[in-house]
Design a protein around this motif. Structure first.
Motif, PDB file in Angstrom:
ATOM      1  N   GLN A  97     -68.769  38.050  22.255  1.00 48.24           N
ATOM      2  CA  GLN A  97     -67.485  37.359  22.328  1.00 48.24           C
ATOM      3  C   GLN A  97     -67.321  36.318  21.223  1.00 48.24           C
ATOM      4  OE1 GLN A  97     -67.477  35.930  26.434  1.00 48.24           O
ATOM      5  NE2 GLN A  97     -65.824  37.364  26.858  1.00 48.24           N
ATOM      6  N   SER A  98     -66.105  36.248  20.711  1.00 45.52           N
ATOM      7  CA  SER A  98     -65.705  35.232  19.741  1.00 45.52           C
ATOM      8  C   SER A  98     -64.329  34.715  20.151  1.00 45.52           C
ATOM      9  CB  SER A  98     -65.600  35.820  18.333  1.00 45.52           C
ATOM     10  OG  SER A  98     -66.854  36.227  17.859  1.00 45.52           O
ATOM     11  N   ILE A  99     -64.018  33.507  19.708  1.00 48.11           N
ATOM     12  CA  ILE A  99     -62.700  32.936  19.942  1.00 48.11           C
ATOM     13  C   ILE A  99     -61.847  33.252  18.719  1.00 48.11           C
ATOM     14  CG2 ILE A  99     -61.389  30.829  20.368  1.00 48.11           C
ATOM     15  CD1 ILE A  99     -64.070  29.644  21.472  1.00 48.11           C
ATOM     16  N   PHE A 100     -60.670  33.827  18.961  1.00 51.50           N
ATOM     17  CA  PHE A 100     -59.759  34.205  17.884  1.00 51.50           C
ATOM     18  C   PHE A 100     -58.515  33.326  17.905  1.00 51.50           C
ATOM     19  CE2 PHE A 100     -62.195  38.027  18.255  1.00 51.50           C
ATOM     20  CZ  PHE A 100     -62.187  38.588  16.989  1.00 51.50           C
ATOM     21  N   PHE A 101     -58.015  33.025  16.724  1.00 50.02           N
ATOM     22  CA  PHE A 101     -56.693  32.439  16.543  1.00 50.02           C
ATOM     23  C   PHE A 101     -55.877  33.478  15.790  1.00 50.02           C
ATOM     24  CE2 PHE A 101     -53.514  30.287  13.993  1.00 50.02           C
ATOM     25  CZ  PHE A 101     -52.902  29.475  14.927  1.00 50.02           C
ATOM     26  N   ALA A 102     -54.771  33.914  16.369  1.00 46.95           N
ATOM     27  CA  ALA A 102     -53.952  34.953  15.742  1.00 46.95           C
ATOM     28  C   ALA A 102     -52.606  34.366  15.322  1.00 46.95           C
ATOM     29  CB  ALA A 102     -53.738  36.110  16.713  1.00 46.95           C
ATOM     30  N   GLU A 103     -52.291  34.564  14.068  1.00 44.82           N
ATOM     31  CA  GLU A 103     -51.014  34.132  13.494  1.00 44.82           C
ATOM     32  C   GLU A 103     -50.100  35.351  13.404  1.00 44.82           C
ATOM     33  OE1 GLU A 103     -47.961  32.777  12.267  1.00 44.82           O
ATOM     34  OE2 GLU A 103     -49.400  31.163  11.914  1.00 44.82           O
ATOM     35  N   MET A 104     -48.960  35.312  14.070  1.00 44.37           N
ATOM     36  CA  MET A 104     -48.054  36.456  14.095  1.00 44.37           C
ATOM     37  C   MET A 104     -46.888  36.317  13.134  1.00 44.37           C
ATOM     38  SD  MET A 104     -49.613  38.044  16.423  1.00 44.37           S
ATOM     39  CE  MET A 104     -50.703  37.673  17.764  1.00 44.37           C
ATOM     40  N   ASP A 105     -46.700  35.126  12.569  1.00 48.07           N
ATOM     41  CA  ASP A 105     -45.486  34.860  11.796  1.00 48.07           C
ATOM     42  C   ASP A 105     -45.796  33.987  10.586  1.00 48.07           C
ATOM     43  OD1 ASP A 105     -42.724  35.049  11.337  1.00 48.07           O
ATOM     44  OD2 ASP A 105     -42.318  33.204  12.434  1.00 48.07           O
ATOM     45  N   GLY A 106     -46.797  34.356   9.826  1.00 51.52           N
ATOM     46  CA  GLY A 106     -47.213  33.468   8.749  1.00 51.52           C
ATOM     47  C   GLY A 106     -47.479  34.197   7.461  1.00 51.52           C
ATOM     48  N   PRO A 107     -48.224  33.606   6.597  1.00 53.34           N
ATOM     49  CA  PRO A 107     -49.035  32.402   6.848  1.00 53.34           C
ATOM     50  C   PRO A 107     -48.194  31.129   6.898  1.00 53.34           C
ATOM     51  CG  PRO A 107     -49.282  33.090   4.569  1.00 53.34           C
ATOM     52  CD  PRO A 107     -48.419  34.113   5.240  1.00 53.34           C
ATOM     53  N   ARG A 108     -48.643  30.229   7.737  1.00 58.01           N
ATOM     54  CA  ARG A 108     -48.035  28.910   7.903  1.00 58.01           C
ATOM     55  C   ARG A 108     -49.140  27.912   8.215  1.00 58.01           C
ATOM     56  NH1 ARG A 108     -42.387  29.230  10.887  1.00 58.01           N
ATOM     57  NH2 ARG A 108     -41.739  31.305  10.276  1.00 58.01           N
ATOM     58  N   HIS A 109     -48.823  26.641   8.052  1.00 58.03           N
ATOM     59  CA  HIS A 109     -49.747  25.588   8.463  1.00 58.03           C
ATOM     60  C   HIS A 109     -49.668  25.483   9.985  1.00 58.03           C
ATOM     61  CE1 HIS A 109     -52.090  21.930   8.218  1.00 58.03           C
ATOM     62  NE2 HIS A 109     -51.232  21.379   9.050  1.00 58.03           N
ATOM     63  N   ARG A 110     -50.809  25.601  10.653  1.00 55.16           N
ATOM     64  CA  ARG A 110     -50.828  25.601  12.115  1.00 55.16           C
ATOM     65  C   ARG A 110     -51.855  24.620  12.653  1.00 55.16           C
ATOM     66  NH1 ARG A 110     -46.378  28.294  14.032  1.00 55.16           N
ATOM     67  NH2 ARG A 110     -46.181  30.329  13.050  1.00 55.16           N
ATOM     68  N   LYS A 111     -51.735  24.330  13.926  1.00 57.11           N
ATOM     69  CA  LYS A 111     -52.680  23.466  14.625  1.00 57.11           C
ATOM     70  C   LYS A 111     -53.311  24.234  15.778  1.00 57.11           C
ATOM     71  CE  LYS A 111     -50.122  19.244  13.737  1.00 57.11           C
ATOM     72  NZ  LYS A 111     -49.393  18.127  14.334  1.00 57.11           N
ATOM     73  N   VAL A 112     -54.526  23.866  16.095  1.00 56.73           N
ATOM     74  CA  VAL A 112     -55.210  24.357  17.290  1.00 56.73           C
ATOM     75  C   VAL A 112     -55.655  23.128  18.061  1.00 56.73           C
ATOM     76  CG1 VAL A 112     -57.207  25.620  18.173  1.00 56.73           C
ATOM     77  CG2 VAL A 112     -55.994  26.466  16.161  1.00 56.73           C
ATOM     78  N   ASN A 113     -55.376  23.101  19.345  1.00 58.65           N
ATOM     79  CA  ASN A 113     -55.808  21.999  20.202  1.00 58.65           C
ATOM     80  C   ASN A 113     -57.107  22.383  20.899  1.00 58.65           C
ATOM     81  OD1 ASN A 113     -53.412  20.499  19.690  1.00 58.65           O
ATOM     82  ND2 ASN A 113     -52.338  21.809  21.141  1.00 58.65           N
ATOM     83  N   ILE A 114     -58.067  21.479  20.875  1.00 62.57           N
ATOM     84  CA  ILE A 114     -59.331  21.690  21.573  1.00 62.57           C
ATOM     85  C   ILE A 114     -59.588  20.470  22.456  1.00 62.57           C
ATOM     86  CG2 ILE A 114     -61.831  22.007  21.328  1.00 62.57           C
ATOM     87  CD1 ILE A 114     -61.208  23.278  18.562  1.00 62.57           C
ATOM     88  N   MET A 115     -59.772  20.737  23.750  1.00 62.93           N
ATOM     89  CA  MET A 115     -60.025  19.666  24.696  1.00 62.93           C
ATOM     90  C   MET A 115     -61.314  19.963  25.457  1.00 62.93           C
ATOM     91  SD  MET A 115     -57.917  18.290  28.074  1.00 62.93           S
ATOM     92  CE  MET A 115     -56.414  18.793  27.392  1.00 62.93           C
ATOM     93  N   ILE A 116     -62.177  18.997  25.518  1.00 65.82           N
ATOM     94  CA  ILE A 116     -63.410  19.106  26.310  1.00 65.82           C
ATOM     95  C   ILE A 116     -63.194  18.337  27.605  1.00 65.82           C
ATOM     96  CG2 ILE A 116     -65.893  18.651  26.392  1.00 65.82           C
ATOM     97  CD1 ILE A 116     -65.035  20.624  24.165  1.00 65.82           C
TER      98      ILE A 116
END
Length: 100
Positions: free
Chosen positions: A77-96
């Motif tokens: 398993q891996s964590i994926f971030f998929a961009e469907m409408d880019g490339p664009r500058h994007r953010k990912v939120n990570i909360m512990i």
């Protein structure tokens, strides 16, 4: 627990195997299920309805357990971030989230 999410409506976060053939298959499946320019109502506004619909299918967040300070993912398993409408500058939120 670790929560990984995206605040964008045309991006996704999901967990799966990081293998080149499977990555290709996922992209190919999304294109077959949600082809661009298929007469979507939203295309009248932004011409990117397919990007929104693909993101709906994959989801915008994942919650992964943490044990002894490490993410608990399956062997493949891996964590994926998929961009469907880019490339664009994007953010990912990570909360512990810690237990008391």
């Amino acid at each position: 627990m670790c929560v990984v999410s995206t605040p964008h409506t045309t991006t996704s976060v999901f967990v799966n195997e990081n293998e080149s053939g499977l990555r290709f298959d996922i992209l190919n499946l999304l294109e077959r299920l949600v082809p661009p320019s298929a007469g979507y109502q939203h295309d009248r506004i932004d011409d990117n309805a397919d990007s929104h619909l693909k993101a709906v299918l994959l989801g915008s967040s994942e919650t992964i357990p943490i044990i002894d300070g490490k993410l608990v993912l399956g062997t493949w398993q891996s964590i994926f971030f998929a961009e469907m409408d880019g490339p664009r500058h994007r953010k990912v939120n990570i909360m512990i989230i810690r237990q008391s």
